[in-house]
Design an enzyme around this catalytic site. Structure first.
Site, short mmCIF file in Angstrom:
data_model
loop_
_atom_site.label_atom_id
_atom_site.label_comp_id
_atom_site.label_asym_id
_atom_site.label_seq_id
_atom_site.Cartn_x
_atom_site.Cartn_y
_atom_site.Cartn_z
N ASN A 137 0.71 -1.19 0.01
CA ASN A 137 0.09 0.03 -0.09
C ASN A 137 1.02 1.19 0.28
OD1 ASN A 137 -2.36 1.42 -0.10
ND2 ASN A 137 -3.18 0.50 1.77
N PHE A 138 0.09 2.42 -0.45
CA PHE A 138 0.89 3.81 -0.22
C PHE A 138 2.06 3.71 -1.07
CE2 PHE A 138 -1.96 4.67 3.07
CZ PHE A 138 -1.86 3.79 4.13
N LEU A 139 1.90 3.19 -2.24
CA LEU A 139 2.75 3.23 -3.28
C LEU A 139 2.83 4.80 -3.80
CD1 LEU A 139 4.89 2.66 -5.76
CD2 LEU A 139 3.22 1.68 -6.71
N THR A 173 -4.72 -3.62 -3.92
CA THR A 173 -5.85 -2.83 -4.60
C THR A 173 -5.22 -1.62 -5.60
OG1 THR A 173 -6.38 -1.60 -2.81
CG2 THR A 173 -7.61 -3.56 -2.90
N LEU A 389 -6.78 -0.68 3.37
CA LEU A 389 -7.07 0.67 3.80
C LEU A 389 -6.58 1.56 2.64
CD1 LEU A 389 -5.59 0.13 7.31
CD2 LEU A 389 -7.70 0.36 6.62
#
Ligand SMILES: CCCCCCCCCCCCCC(=O)CSCCNC(=O)CCNC(=O)[C@H](O)C(C)(C)COP(=O)(O)OP(=O)(O)OC[C@H]1O[C@@H](n2cnc3c(N)ncnc32)[C@H](O)[C@@H]1OP(=O)(O)O
Ligand SMILES: CCOC(=O)c1cnc2ccc(OC)cc2c1SCCC#N
Length: 389
Positions: A137-139, A173, A389
């Site tokens: 996440n948070f790429l 996602t 998230l």
């Protein structure tokens, strides 16, 4: 579309779609740990890798600032996600987390943080198999450094660091279509503050609708209606774990939460996660559960509003209270807490309440992906029991 990077990766490839001879499960076998690349991938010479210790106020602030200015925007550039520092600390430090999976890129000279990618460990069940995975996440690459093929290097580096911990699968996602979604979901939005949503240009006054008629349409009671509806507390963790584990069994892909995970992911944290349950006044049994997380967004280019306060449906379980009534109580609490909108994906059984509770479909899609794990079929969104998230 050519996916020069993704075509090199152990993910379902578009050319394989429809080939049902391919078995469900890992695409590539694990590599012996001695053969995992020990040194970090090369960055362009002016950049260096850094590990972002989210416990450090300064580093957490650098990550917050990078994401606040450069993370995901909707297609019309009306909003940009504005994850809070407390939320980032929560999202990145679950049980068993690895600091080395919180990866940043700095400019060597200025030391400015210009890119970020993270992983957290999670046990994910796919049908009857529980797989240790990394949730990625948070790429984020700074707007000034886009389209320089930095993302593939970030992805290969987090993959390498995950491999070093003997983990070979991942879940993520994205709003973009990549090889190859295991499922595609739709966002739905329930207005809580319709006037603000119209002011910012997200919603429009319906035909033959006045503003006061619109406000009335979305009005909610001041108090929740379900007897025994209350905030989740630490002593509820065992019962909520039992309730949630049993409920998630029905989905093809779902987290395999134990009590430690439930304590971290579902206990209320002010301004980050809100969780409620129904304790039967007669039997004191815990029969239902609902939760939503707080993810504000910056409102881009609007004179009167700077921030959208959005609640996102997380995990909900109904065994006695009708899901519609339970979720209406969640809307009531979110309105009490001054949220502007309550968002939900059409995953799990959410489809059963969306229209009736006056959610409207969003124009954004969310694609779910597994890395190095093939599923026999593309899943219906209602077969997904996983919210990232
Ligand atoms: C076993 C462990 C495995 C762990 C790893 C598992 C995999 C984890 C995968 C990561 C999961 C993250 C999940 C997550 O964080 C939630 S999705 C949110 C992603 N972040 C944003 O949208 C923030 C704003 N955008 C940016 O910062 C940049 O546009 C990013 C950094 C997105 C791309 O930077 P850029 O400067 O615009 O582009 P180049 O560097 O030139 O690179 C172009 C290549 O990157 C591919 N690309 C673009 N967006 C992507 C995305 N969202 N996932 C994966 N790949 C993405 C693209 O298809 C192309 O490859 P192709 O040529 O093959 O098509
Ligand atoms: C008012 C309804 O839209 C949103 O809540 C919202 C807010 N901020 C975003 C930031 C980036 C963004 O990029 C896709 C979308 C939004 C969205 S719509 C999709 C999320 C949901 N539900």
């Amino acid at each position: 579309k050519r996916h020069k990077f993704w075509e090199t990766q152990p993910v379902g490839q578009f050319k394989d779609l429809g080939d049902s001879s391919l078995p469900e499960g890992p695409i590539e076998p694990p590599t012996p740990l001695s053969e995992v690349k020990q040194e970090a991938y090369n960055l362009p010479s002016q950049y260096e890798w850094t590990t972002c210790d989210m416990d450090s106020e300064d580093m957490c602030n650098e990550v917050y600032v990078l994401l606040t200015n450069n993370y995901v925007e909707d297609d019309e550039n009306m909003f940009r996600f504005n994850y809070s520092k407390e939320f980032l600390r929560w999202a990145l430090r679950p049980p068993g987390f690895y600091r080395s999976w919180h990866i940043g890129v700095r400019v060597k000279t200025s030391k400015k943080l210009v890119a970020f990618i993270t992983g957290v460990p999670a046990r994910i069940r796919v049908r009857d198999t529980v797989v240790m995975m990394a949730e990625i996440n948070f790429l984020c690459v700074h707007k000034k450094l886009r389209s320089k093929r930095l993302a593939p290097v970030m992805i290969k580096e987090v993959t390498r660091r995950v491999h070093m911990e003997n983990i070979w699968q991942a879940a993520y996602t994205a709003g973009v279509v990549l090889p190859t979604p295991v499922s595609t979901c739709q966002y739905w939005h329930r207005s809580l503050n319709p006037k603000k949503l119209i002011d910012v240009g997200f919603s429009r006054l319906g035909a033959r609708m006045t503003m006061s008629r619109t406000i009335k349409l979305y009005k909610l009671p001041d108090q929740t209606v379900t007897p025994g509806f209350r905030k989740m507390e630490p002593h509820d963790v065992p019962a909520v774990t039992r309730l949630l584990r049993n409920y998630l069994k029905q989905f093809v892909v779902a987290p395999d939460f134990d009590e430690n995970d439930v304590e971290h992911w579902l206990l209320s944290k002010e301004g980050v996660i809100d969780s409620y349950l129904v304790e039967s006044p007669q039997t004191h049994e815990i029969t239902d559960f609902c939760s939503f997380y707080t993810l504000p967004s910056s409102i881009l280019g609007n004179q009167n509003h700077t921030t959208l306060k959005a609640a996102y449906s997380y995990y909900n379980v109904s065994t006695k209270t009708p899901l519609i009534q339970l979720m209406n109580d969640a809307l009531i609490v979110a309105k009490q807490k001054d949220f502007d909108v309550f968002n939900a994906l059409d995953v799990m059984q959410n489809d059963s309440f969306l229209k009736e509770l006056k959610f409207g479909p969003g124009d954004g899609k969310l694609h779910y992906y597994l890395y190095n794990y093939r599923t026999k079929h593309v899943l219906r969104s209602s077969e997904l029991g996983l919210v990232l998230l």
